[in-house]
Scaffold this motif. Structure first.
Motif, PDB file in Angstrom:
ATOM      1  N   LEU A 181       0.820  -1.206   0.000  1.00  0.00           N
ATOM      2  CA  LEU A 181       0.000   0.000   0.000  1.00  0.00           C
ATOM      3  C   LEU A 181       0.858   1.262   0.000  1.00  0.00           C
ATOM      4  CD1 LEU A 181      -2.787  -1.064   2.517  1.00  0.00           C
ATOM      5  CD2 LEU A 181      -3.093  -0.575   0.086  1.00  0.00           C
ATOM      6  N   VAL A 182       1.884   1.280   0.814  1.00  0.00           N
ATOM      7  CA  VAL A 182       2.767   2.449   0.866  1.00  0.00           C
ATOM      8  C   VAL A 182       3.395   2.693  -0.509  1.00  0.00           C
ATOM      9  CG1 VAL A 182       4.925   3.326   1.838  1.00  0.00           C
ATOM     10  CG2 VAL A 182       3.235   2.268   3.324  1.00  0.00           C
ATOM     11  N   LYS A 183       3.598   1.623  -1.254  1.00  0.00           N
ATOM     12  CA  LYS A 183       4.242   1.725  -2.560  1.00  0.00           C
ATOM     13  C   LYS A 183       3.280   2.221  -3.641  1.00  0.00           C
ATOM     14  CE  LYS A 183       7.146  -1.489  -3.272  1.00  0.00           C
ATOM     15  NZ  LYS A 183       7.766  -2.817  -3.528  1.00  0.00           N
ATOM     16  N   VAL A 184       1.998   1.787  -3.592  1.00  0.00           N
ATOM     17  CA  VAL A 184       1.100   2.062  -4.725  1.00  0.00           C
ATOM     18  C   VAL A 184       0.111   3.197  -4.494  1.00  0.00           C
ATOM     19  CG1 VAL A 184       1.269  -0.339  -5.467  1.00  0.00           C
ATOM     20  CG2 VAL A 184      -0.686   0.372  -4.064  1.00  0.00           C
ATOM     21  N   VAL A 185      -0.174   3.543  -3.232  1.00  0.00           N
ATOM     22  CA  VAL A 185      -1.128   4.624  -2.984  1.00  0.00           C
ATOM     23  C   VAL A 185      -0.490   5.954  -3.390  1.00  0.00           C
ATOM     24  CG1 VAL A 185      -2.431   5.901  -1.240  1.00  0.00           C
ATOM     25  CG2 VAL A 185      -2.295   3.402  -1.118  1.00  0.00           C
ATOM     26  N   PRO A 186      -1.170   6.745  -4.214  1.00  0.00           N
ATOM     27  CA  PRO A 186      -0.605   8.029  -4.631  1.00  0.00           C
ATOM     28  C   PRO A 186      -0.292   8.909  -3.423  1.00  0.00           C
ATOM     29  CG  PRO A 186      -2.500   7.469  -5.978  1.00  0.00           C
ATOM     30  CD  PRO A 186      -2.461   6.468  -4.868  1.00  0.00           C
ATOM     31  N   PRO A 187       0.825   9.625  -3.440  1.00  0.00           N
ATOM     32  CA  PRO A 187       1.233  10.445  -2.287  1.00  0.00           C
ATOM     33  C   PRO A 187       0.152  11.396  -1.785  1.00  0.00           C
ATOM     34  CG  PRO A 187       3.015  10.311  -3.884  1.00  0.00           C
ATOM     35  CD  PRO A 187       1.830   9.652  -4.524  1.00  0.00           C
ATOM     36  N   ALA A 188      -0.639  11.934  -2.689  1.00  0.00           N
ATOM     37  CA  ALA A 188      -1.674  12.893  -2.281  1.00  0.00           C
ATOM     38  C   ALA A 188      -2.737  12.257  -1.397  1.00  0.00           C
ATOM     39  CB  ALA A 188      -2.342  13.494  -3.525  1.00  0.00           C
ATOM     40  N   TYR A 189      -2.875  10.933  -1.463  1.00  0.00           N
ATOM     41  CA  TYR A 189      -3.906  10.239  -0.700  1.00  0.00           C
ATOM     42  C   TYR A 189      -3.336   9.429   0.472  1.00  0.00           C
ATOM     43  CZ  TYR A 189      -6.679  11.147  -4.930  1.00  0.00           C
ATOM     44  OH  TYR A 189      -7.323  11.737  -5.984  1.00  0.00           O
ATOM     45  N   LEU A 190      -2.029   9.358   0.578  1.00  0.00           N
ATOM     46  CA  LEU A 190      -1.422   8.401   1.509  1.00  0.00           C
ATOM     47  C   LEU A 190      -1.760   8.678   2.964  1.00  0.00           C
ATOM     48  CD1 LEU A 190       0.264   5.888   1.652  1.00  0.00           C
ATOM     49  CD2 LEU A 190       2.333   7.297   1.677  1.00  0.00           C
ATOM     50  N   HIS A 191      -1.818   9.947   3.350  1.00  0.00           N
ATOM     51  CA  HIS A 191      -2.093  10.244   4.760  1.00  0.00           C
ATOM     52  C   HIS A 191      -3.460   9.730   5.197  1.00  0.00           C
ATOM     53  CE1 HIS A 191      -3.695  12.781   8.069  1.00  0.00           C
ATOM     54  NE2 HIS A 191      -2.523  12.501   8.586  1.00  0.00           N
ATOM     55  N   ASP A 192      -4.466   9.880   4.341  1.00  0.00           N
ATOM     56  CA  ASP A 192      -5.833   9.503   4.709  1.00  0.00           C
ATOM     57  C   ASP A 192      -6.233   8.101   4.242  1.00  0.00           C
ATOM     58  OD1 ASP A 192      -6.444  11.925   6.003  1.00  0.00           O
ATOM     59  OD2 ASP A 192      -6.889  12.893   4.095  1.00  0.00           O
ATOM     60  N   ALA A 193      -5.372   7.450   3.474  1.00  0.00           N
ATOM     61  CA  ALA A 193      -5.738   6.160   2.878  1.00  0.00           C
ATOM     62  C   ALA A 193      -6.109   5.119   3.926  1.00  0.00           C
ATOM     63  CB  ALA A 193      -4.591   5.643   2.006  1.00  0.00           C
TER      64      ALA A 193
END
Length: 236
Positions: A181-193
């Motif tokens: 998940l850390v690898k594929v979630v776009p940075p803009a969404y990572l905090h709230d993912a």
């Protein structure tokens, strides 16, 4: 530029067709539109209250933990106050929560360690958090993310299920899913993912009977055993 194609990934004996980068972007765009500012359902006001609540939530529901902490925190919501209560003093407040004997011992020991080594403050370093009694990687990730704004991914059973079913980041264990998940979630969404995925797993992509007909990402999801709905209203 040639788009990157993510190949099928084996999970156990199954092979999961992975979502593309564009599909992942679309997934989180939809989840954000539904819930622009997601957060934990645990009730807390300070990093220490969050740390205690997450520690108590292991193998328990957020609803059950909130019922206990609504009684506990007005009486004791600092390491000093929890340490003063002691294990026997803490137990009556959390006795409705599973494994409360062990959790009471951990929470009191954790309070004492915070006082002794961190001046009564919750550290914001992973190693220091994981060194506390009763705190593992998932709890540390929740505190780092929710209390301190770090883009961490705390994988519980809900997130593990969603990541595997959808093809977002399948893995054979929680650490594999976290790393994926850390690898594929776009940075803009990572905090709230973390919050979007856990809420989606808790209320829509449920373990026994996922609510596929009302799922906002149904057409993107790779889960083959979708629950049926009206074909006229569902995009495939």
């Amino acid at each position: 530029m040639t788009p990157v194609v993510r190949k099928k990934k084996p999970v156990g004996r199954r092979r999961i067709s992975l979502l593309s980068a564009a599909q992942i972007e679309e997934m989180f765009s939809r989840l954000k539109a539904l819930n622009p500012k997601p957060t934990t359902e645990l009730e807390f006001r300070t990093p220490y209250e969050l740390l205690v609540a997450v520690t108590l939530s292991a193998q328990a529901t957020d609803v059950g933990v909130n019922k206990a902490t609504r009684k506990l925190f007005p009486v004791a919501n600092t390491p000093q106050q929890i340490a003063a209560l002691g294990v026997e003093g803490l137990k009556p407040y959390i006795s409705t929560i599973g494994l409360y004997n062990t959790k009471a011992a951990n929470v009191v020991a954790m309070a004492e360690q915070l006082i002794e080594h961190h001046g009564g403050e919750v550290p914001r370093e992973r190693a220091a958090l994981e060194a506390l009694p009763g705190v593992g990687r998932k709890t540390a990730n929740v505190v780092l993310n929710t209390a301190f704004g770090e883009p961490t991914m705390a994988v519980d059973t809900h997130i593990f299920r969603v990541a595997n079913r959808t093809g977002l980041a399948p893995g054979k264990d929680v650490r594999a899913v976290e790393d994926g998940l850390v690898k594929v979630v776009p940075p803009a969404y990572l905090h709230d993912a973390h919050h979007w995925l856990i809420l989606h797993g808790r209320y829509v992509c449920k373990a026994r009977k996922p609510d596929c007909p009302h799922c906002a990402i149904r057409d993107l999801c790779r889960f083959k055993e979708k629950t049926p709905g009206d074909p006229a209203t569902l995009a495939e």
